[in-house]
Design an enzyme around this catalytic site. Sequence first.
Site, PDB file in Angstrom:
ATOM      1  CB  THR A   1      -0.880  -0.034   1.154  1.00 57.84           C
ATOM      2  OG1 THR A   1      -0.098  -0.043   2.596  1.00 57.84           O
ATOM      3  CG2 THR A   1      -1.947  -1.149   1.031  1.00 57.84           C
TER       4      THR A   1
ATOM      5  CB  THR B   1      -2.765  -2.801   7.799  1.00 55.59           C
ATOM      6  OG1 THR B   1      -4.025  -2.548   8.428  1.00 55.59           O
ATOM      7  CG2 THR B   1      -2.759  -4.150   7.112  1.00 55.59           C
TER       8      THR B   1
END
Lengths: 430, 430
Positions: free
Chosen positions: B160, B209
């Site tokens: 990401t 995350t």
Amino acid sequence: MSSKTRFIQALAQDTLPRAFRVGATHSGVKKNGALDLGILHSTTARCTSAASFTQNVFKAAPVVWSSEVLQKGNGTAKALIVNSGCANAVTGQQGLKDAQTMSAGVDEMLKEKDSTLVMSTGVIGQLLPIKKITDSIAPLFNATKEDGESWMSLAKAFMTTDTFPKLRAKTLSLPSGRNVRVAGIDKGAGMIHPHMGPPSSIPRLPHGTLLGVIATDAPVASADLQSVLDHAVDRSFNSISVDGDMSTNDTILAFANGAEGGSQLTGEDLASFKSQLTDFAIELAQLVVRDGEGATKFVTVNVENAPSYAVAQVVARTVATSSLVKTALYGQDANWGRILCAVGYAPLDKPSPINPSKVTVKFRPTDGSPDIALLTNGEPEQVDEARAAEVLKLEDLDIRIDLGQGTEKAQYWTCDLSHEYVTINGDYRS
Amino acid sequence: MSSKTRFIQALAQDTLPRAFRVGATHSGVKKNGALDLGILHSTTARCTSAASFTQNVFKAAPVVWSSEVLQKGNGTAKALIVNSGCANAVTGQQGLKDAQTMSAGVDEMLKEKDSTLVMSTGVIGQLLPIKKITDSIAPLFNATKEDGESWMSLAKAFMTTDTFPKLRAKTLSLPSGRNVRVAGIDKGAGMIHPHMGPPSSIPRLPHGTLLGVIATDAPVASADLQSVLDHAVDRSFNSISVDGDMSTNDTILAFANGAEGGSQLTGEDLASFKSQLTDFAIELAQLVVRDGEGATKFVTVNVENAPSYAVAQVVARTVATSSLVKTALYGQDANWGRILCAVGYAPLDKPSPINPSKVTVKFRPTDGSPDIALLTNGEPEQVDEARAAEVLKLEDLDIRIDLGQGTEKAQYWTCDLSHEYVTINGDYRS
């Protein structure tokens, strides 16, 4: 929060507590010529005092020494000496001696013993230029006055990275018809996440320098003053966070000199005093968040319908201290998922008292427009992003988290995490 | 850490675990055309699996579903489907259905039931474009391969805000002379402060995350694989922090397909496998810190001579997560007072096991030059500021904290807090 000086309030002379003399000077601790040494003392024969100190294991010398003075005098200290520019923390035996010397210097002027509390704020791990301080005590003490200008100077002597002096004064009307006056000063802009006072039953992320002093001319017994202060600190200074770091020096002091003239507060008057002083402390505490290092937002996190105050407080604090929530607010990004995520990792007992399917989260616009629902009973709402973006442009933000199981609530105040915060703290000592 | 691509390692084909087919594609979850969907599956008839999931109360749909799959199959899942760009977290019933759909899509290709675990990472609170994903599964599955290039593609599909794909592979030599192979992929750059696995006795600031998968061709019983993974995760992924936020999606998975061909690992071989896998996990975990959002420093916090591993771990973590310590390191400021301050507010039992007068703090220069003493037995040292400034210019920093009472120790890895971190997180969704 570009023009933070708008948070400076003019003082009406008649709201200042009577018979407190205050003043400040530049002694030389700070290199830039700014006010760095202050004194407050009561001119009454008797005065009660109370304190709430940091729970950090490494207590700075002024904390250790003030604690001792309070105990020796059984809560009857009547004076304060405060310096900024150097925290006198992690300074070993010499530091303790220096704190004692500061205290003794004012005691000598008062012709009293064990009567002066000490506060220091600034860089950790450096010794005070103690000679500069002791040379300044007598002239400073002799120049103390009771007027608003002197109070403002004292407030300035508390400042480190603060961008404005934090001073408030107020007349409190008690149920019996008596009026007492209270003035308060505090300081702090970074290393703010206090955990002070007696061990609380609330599990904490114990982590902030926050200094504050509250002086009142109400006559309050020393044990009552301590109990009022503990209650107020828990709901004010212990419910704010700038960066999640608990300092070695955090201290809030209270002095009550009884110059109002009546008998000691009891019953309804004492209860009302406690409640009003708590509100006053919240106002002072909020000024620190307003001045949070690099802050562009003032954020209130409200947790409602919780099974207990402790659960409400822990959830509010966890959201208020999340770096990802704080950077999203800085970026004016309605990334409410980060709020939820923080609710989910609040350090609570297992099994968690939080039921995801009962949690509702909203933004309450501080411009008075209708709430923006983000999540209702655990299910995401279709968020009007354009409207959310408008609301997030406001300086004051209000996050409402409804846990949906109970009737207890808590508030926590925080600021956003900005580029400026990193700039300030990446280069503090130079 | 300007050129983070130097942390990409070329893979020797013979270190890749046998009989795992992997691959990735752009399905359309990400808007920028990057790889966003990956599949890993074992081609052996049998495979064991284990997992360590986030302890966040709001568990994302893929976490809930994978947990169920693992239980149903009793630790015999043999495949993984992962997407980036959308975390499928806080997405209600539809989210859960979507996770299930992804899992079922791969199961269908495998012609198996309850065999596919799911991982998602990205924005919280938005639904997956599930049609785009399901349309991509069959072509992607059919294109999976065993070569290094495919592994690298899979690692890219995890990314990401990561600036480089995180992939390592290694041959582990066991005492009996057998060789097994292990490959690992992880991702994460922000929202990193995992707390996974079974409830630990170590009090935590549960907060990141982080996704990871470790695949080995060693034959390991499913209960043994879980125990090895728990041990490894505690000392690796649970001992790193970028920003102190624990995600709703944190998951580390392990697959052991036995393609090495020997009998199940036991005794010394199993013990050695556990120890070597832990070191491998530490290497993977450190890559996340290297890629910490905005990070310019890689910091190891070593706590030594503690009364217990738990105390050592909590102290290391508290220092590693202090915003003030992290900004000081970013600013290359030897403000060791902030380190001390953080040691002092580590959330430990009362009375605190830390005795300030026994604490020693040093910087250990990673250029091999002599230690720089900052504090010895609670007393500050005269720090050679010029030397300290030189050491703080190094990318890798090592902080040594000696508690002076005990023999236990812990390590924690973190990065600094920079302007870039704020930029990345203040504007993540746009």
